[in-house]
Design a protein around this motif. Structure first.
Motif, PDB file in Angstrom:
ATOM      1  N   GLU A 253       0.835  -1.211   0.000  1.00  0.00           N
ATOM      2  CA  GLU A 253       0.000   0.000   0.000  1.00  0.00           C
ATOM      3  C   GLU A 253       0.867   1.258   0.000  1.00  0.00           C
ATOM      4  O   GLU A 253       0.599   2.223  -0.730  1.00  0.00           O
ATOM      5  CB  GLU A 253      -0.915  -0.014   1.222  1.00  0.00           C
ATOM      6  CG  GLU A 253      -1.961  -1.129   1.169  1.00  0.00           C
ATOM      7  CD  GLU A 253      -2.781  -1.198   2.441  1.00  0.00           C
ATOM      8  OE1 GLU A 253      -2.483  -0.409   3.364  1.00  0.00           O
ATOM      9  OE2 GLU A 253      -3.707  -2.023   2.516  1.00  0.00           O
ATOM     10  N   TRP A 256       2.282   1.719  -3.419  1.00  0.00           N
ATOM     11  CA  TRP A 256       1.255   2.219  -4.339  1.00  0.00           C
ATOM     12  C   TRP A 256       1.018   3.706  -4.127  1.00  0.00           C
ATOM     13  O   TRP A 256       0.895   4.472  -5.086  1.00  0.00           O
ATOM     14  CB  TRP A 256      -0.036   1.439  -4.108  1.00  0.00           C
ATOM     15  CG  TRP A 256      -1.137   1.815  -5.054  1.00  0.00           C
ATOM     16  CD1 TRP A 256      -1.347   1.322  -6.310  1.00  0.00           C
ATOM     17  CD2 TRP A 256      -2.175   2.767  -4.824  1.00  0.00           C
ATOM     18  NE1 TRP A 256      -2.442   1.905  -6.879  1.00  0.00           N
ATOM     19  CE2 TRP A 256      -2.981   2.804  -5.986  1.00  0.00           C
ATOM     20  CE3 TRP A 256      -2.505   3.589  -3.775  1.00  0.00           C
ATOM     21  CZ2 TRP A 256      -4.073   3.627  -6.101  1.00  0.00           C
ATOM     22  CZ3 TRP A 256      -3.609   4.405  -3.893  1.00  0.00           C
ATOM     23  CH2 TRP A 256      -4.389   4.420  -5.035  1.00  0.00           C
ATOM     24  N   LEU A 257       0.981   4.167  -2.873  1.00  0.00           N
ATOM     25  CA  LEU A 257       0.770   5.586  -2.588  1.00  0.00           C
ATOM     26  C   LEU A 257       1.933   6.424  -3.113  1.00  0.00           C
ATOM     27  O   LEU A 257       1.739   7.516  -3.659  1.00  0.00           O
ATOM     28  CB  LEU A 257       0.615   5.785  -1.079  1.00  0.00           C
ATOM     29  CG  LEU A 257      -0.675   5.220  -0.454  1.00  0.00           C
ATOM     30  CD1 LEU A 257      -0.625   5.358   1.052  1.00  0.00           C
ATOM     31  CD2 LEU A 257      -1.895   5.935  -1.002  1.00  0.00           C
ATOM     32  N   LYS A 259       3.869   5.689  -5.670  1.00  0.00           N
ATOM     33  CA  LYS A 259       3.746   5.738  -7.133  1.00  0.00           C
ATOM     34  C   LYS A 259       2.669   6.722  -7.555  1.00  0.00           C
ATOM     35  O   LYS A 259       2.836   7.460  -8.532  1.00  0.00           O
ATOM     36  CB  LYS A 259       3.434   4.339  -7.679  1.00  0.00           C
ATOM     37  CG  LYS A 259       4.600   3.372  -7.589  1.00  0.00           C
ATOM     38  CD  LYS A 259       4.232   2.026  -8.189  1.00  0.00           C
ATOM     39  CE  LYS A 259       5.410   1.057  -8.120  1.00  0.00           C
ATOM     40  NZ  LYS A 259       5.050  -0.271  -8.703  1.00  0.00           N
ATOM     41  N   GLN A 260       1.552   6.744  -6.823  1.00  0.00           N
ATOM     42  CA  GLN A 260       0.491   7.692  -7.144  1.00  0.00           C
ATOM     43  C   GLN A 260       0.971   9.129  -6.975  1.00  0.00           C
ATOM     44  O   GLN A 260       0.663  10.007  -7.790  1.00  0.00           O
ATOM     45  CB  GLN A 260      -0.729   7.433  -6.243  1.00  0.00           C
ATOM     46  CG  GLN A 260      -1.430   6.111  -6.516  1.00  0.00           C
ATOM     47  CD  GLN A 260      -1.985   6.046  -7.922  1.00  0.00           C
ATOM     48  OE1 GLN A 260      -2.631   6.978  -8.392  1.00  0.00           O
ATOM     49  NE2 GLN A 260      -1.730   4.939  -8.614  1.00  0.00           N
ATOM     50  N   ALA A 261       1.751   9.379  -5.908  1.00  0.00           N
ATOM     51  CA  ALA A 261       2.268  10.735  -5.684  1.00  0.00           C
ATOM     52  C   ALA A 261       3.225  11.142  -6.803  1.00  0.00           C
ATOM     53  O   ALA A 261       3.182  12.273  -7.308  1.00  0.00           O
ATOM     54  CB  ALA A 261       2.973  10.803  -4.328  1.00  0.00           C
ATOM     55  N   ALA A 263       3.209   9.966  -9.865  1.00  0.00           N
ATOM     56  CA  ALA A 263       2.420  10.156 -11.085  1.00  0.00           C
ATOM     57  C   ALA A 263       1.738  11.524 -11.077  1.00  0.00           C
ATOM     58  O   ALA A 263       1.727  12.230 -12.090  1.00  0.00           O
ATOM     59  CB  ALA A 263       1.385   9.040 -11.224  1.00  0.00           C
ATOM     60  N   ARG A 264       1.171  11.909  -9.923  1.00  0.00           N
ATOM     61  CA  ARG A 264       0.536  13.230  -9.843  1.00  0.00           C
ATOM     62  C   ARG A 264       1.559  14.349 -10.045  1.00  0.00           C
ATOM     63  O   ARG A 264       1.273  15.351 -10.711  1.00  0.00           O
ATOM     64  CB  ARG A 264      -0.158  13.383  -8.491  1.00  0.00           C
ATOM     65  CG  ARG A 264      -1.433  12.577  -8.370  1.00  0.00           C
ATOM     66  CD  ARG A 264      -2.242  13.027  -7.151  1.00  0.00           C
ATOM     67  NE  ARG A 264      -1.523  12.736  -5.936  1.00  0.00           N
ATOM     68  CZ  ARG A 264      -1.629  11.608  -5.242  1.00  0.00           C
ATOM     69  NH1 ARG A 264      -2.442  10.661  -5.675  1.00  0.00           N
ATOM     70  NH2 ARG A 264      -0.960  11.422  -4.120  1.00  0.00           N
TER      71      ARG A 264
END
Length: 416
Positions: A253, A256-257, A259-261, A263-264
């Motif tokens: 998790e 994943w967080l 990677k999301q940061a 990407a943003r």
């Protein structure tokens, strides 16, 4: 065709080989090093250094340092003895076989390391999960023990209060009985003094009948007072995901967080870069056509810039990746050409008649890049895939046959 470096120097001890390779002014970031137990390659375009070692080395314990315009390698000997020579001289077929064998060894080593890393990661996750479950079990046991202790304490206090109340009730009853008996005794004494003897028995009997309390009544039951109210504080663990902490996989998790940061952040940077573009420059297909025109005029760097901007706007156009691979081939950036051709082929799925020509071009461009890197086996596979799509293409037939002859040793290499 790369320039072969021959002005290297080397020294040795009983256990190590010390090799000095001049870098010809090339920046350290542009250097590619590949090493196995019998082969060493240092590629820094447009220069190439290859060493087909005369005796085996321990590549895991060997090391290299880059600085001051020279690459210094410390090669650990498997056997402690003096070498008569550093490299061996064979024909091209033997050299090609050594390269292929070194590539297979490197692939097997990478696969083994990846498998070991995956196993280690799985064991670490399993151990972390077991520790987490153990901690939670201890915490639950601790809370349950506190509940049991409080329950036992409350039960003991209630029983003590009941015993005390019963004792108080019994004492009150005894006091009443004693007080009544005292009154009766006093009345008997007074009646003996004031009344005649003839009527004395009757009056005393009458007093005894009316004044003695009845002992057949049941003792009054006393109920305990209600317990005082209270509040239990409950604290919840803060969670980003809706699942319970014991049911989640925290490392995955968090990854994943992150990677999301990232990407943003990348999207925000792209938006800041694209906000100054006009309406036409925000169209990826217009940028693709612009890059195609620049490619025709020979301005490959400008064409790559146009394709890069088009990819930022839309990452799902396979022709942009394929055309950028063609630019990299012209600039001899063969590894980048392989990456772009592979990305184009990934997007050209499923294989249908409508994208057959595009798939053939991508295979040819990737195969050409492999051949320029002297990876003829991989290049032959791509050319055969393109020939399977377009079997009547005579140019493809000739190029495929030439690569097959190079592999068999009946034709000179492209670098020669």
């Amino acid at each position: 065709m790369p320039l072969i470096v021959k002005d290297y120097t080397w020294t040795q001890t009983e256990t190590n080989i010390y090799l000095h390779v001049p870098l010809k002014g090339v920046k350290p970031g542009n250097i590619d090093i590949f090493c196995t137990d019998d082969y060493l390659k240092v590629h820094f375009p447009p220069f190439l250094f290859e060493a087909f070692l005369s005796e085996p080395i321990d590549d895991d314990k060997s090391s290299g340092k880059i600085g001051n315009g020279v690459a210094v390698f410390t090669l650990k000997k498997k056997e402690q003895r003096q070498w008569e020579q550093l490299v061996i001289n064979y024909d091209k077929d033997t050299f090609r076989q050594i390269r292929e064998r070194a590539l297979l060894k490197a692939k097997k080593k990478l696969a083994t390391e990846a498998k070991a890393k995956a196993t280690n990661t799985q064991e670490e996750k399993k151990y972390a999960l077991e520790i987490m479950m153990k901690l939670e079990e201890e915490e639950r046991a601790k809370i349950q023990k506190m509940k049991d202790d409080e329950c036992e304490k409350a039960t003991a206090e209630l029983e003590a209060w009941k015993v005390k109340q019963r004792q108080i009730a019994e004492d009150e009853v005894q006091q009443k009985i004693q007080s009544q008996m005292v009154k009766i005794d006093k009345q008997r004494i007074s009646e003996k003094i004031t009344t005649p003897s003839s009527s004395n028995g009757c009056k005393i009997k009458h007093v005894q009948k009316n004044c003695v309390p009845s002992m057949s009544k049941k003792k009054q039951e006393y109920l305990p007072a209600p317990r005082s109210p209270g509040n239990i504080q409950i604290k919840f663990t803060p969670r980003v995901f809706p699942t319970a902490l014991r049911e989640s996989r925290v490392p995955e998790e968090e990854e994943w967080l992150q990677k999301q940061a990232k990407a943003r952040s990348a999207v925000n940077e792209d938006l800041l870069e694209l906000q100054d573009l006009n309406k036409e420059e925000r169209n990826p297909y217009w940028l693709k056509e612009k890059g195609d025109k620049l490619f025709v005029t020979g301005n490959y760097l400008a064409a790559i810039n146009a394709y890069n901007l088009a990819i930022k706007l839309n990452r799902d156009i396979p022709a942009v990746y394929s055309n950028r691979a063609a630019c990299h081939l012209k600039l001899r950036n063969f590894h980048k050409a392989i990456d772009d051709s592979s990305q184009a082929l990934d997007l050209l799925t499923p294989p249908v008649a409508g994208n057959a020509c595009a798939r053939a071009r991508a295979h040819v461009r990737r195969g050409t890049a492999f051949c320029e890197l002297e990876l003829y086996t991989e290049g032959l596979q791509d050319y055969q895939a393109a020939l399977k799509i377009d079997p009547q293409n005579e140019t493809l037939q000739g190029d495929t046959q030439k690569i097959r002859q190079i592999i068999q040793g009946s034709a000179p290499c492209l670098s020669d």
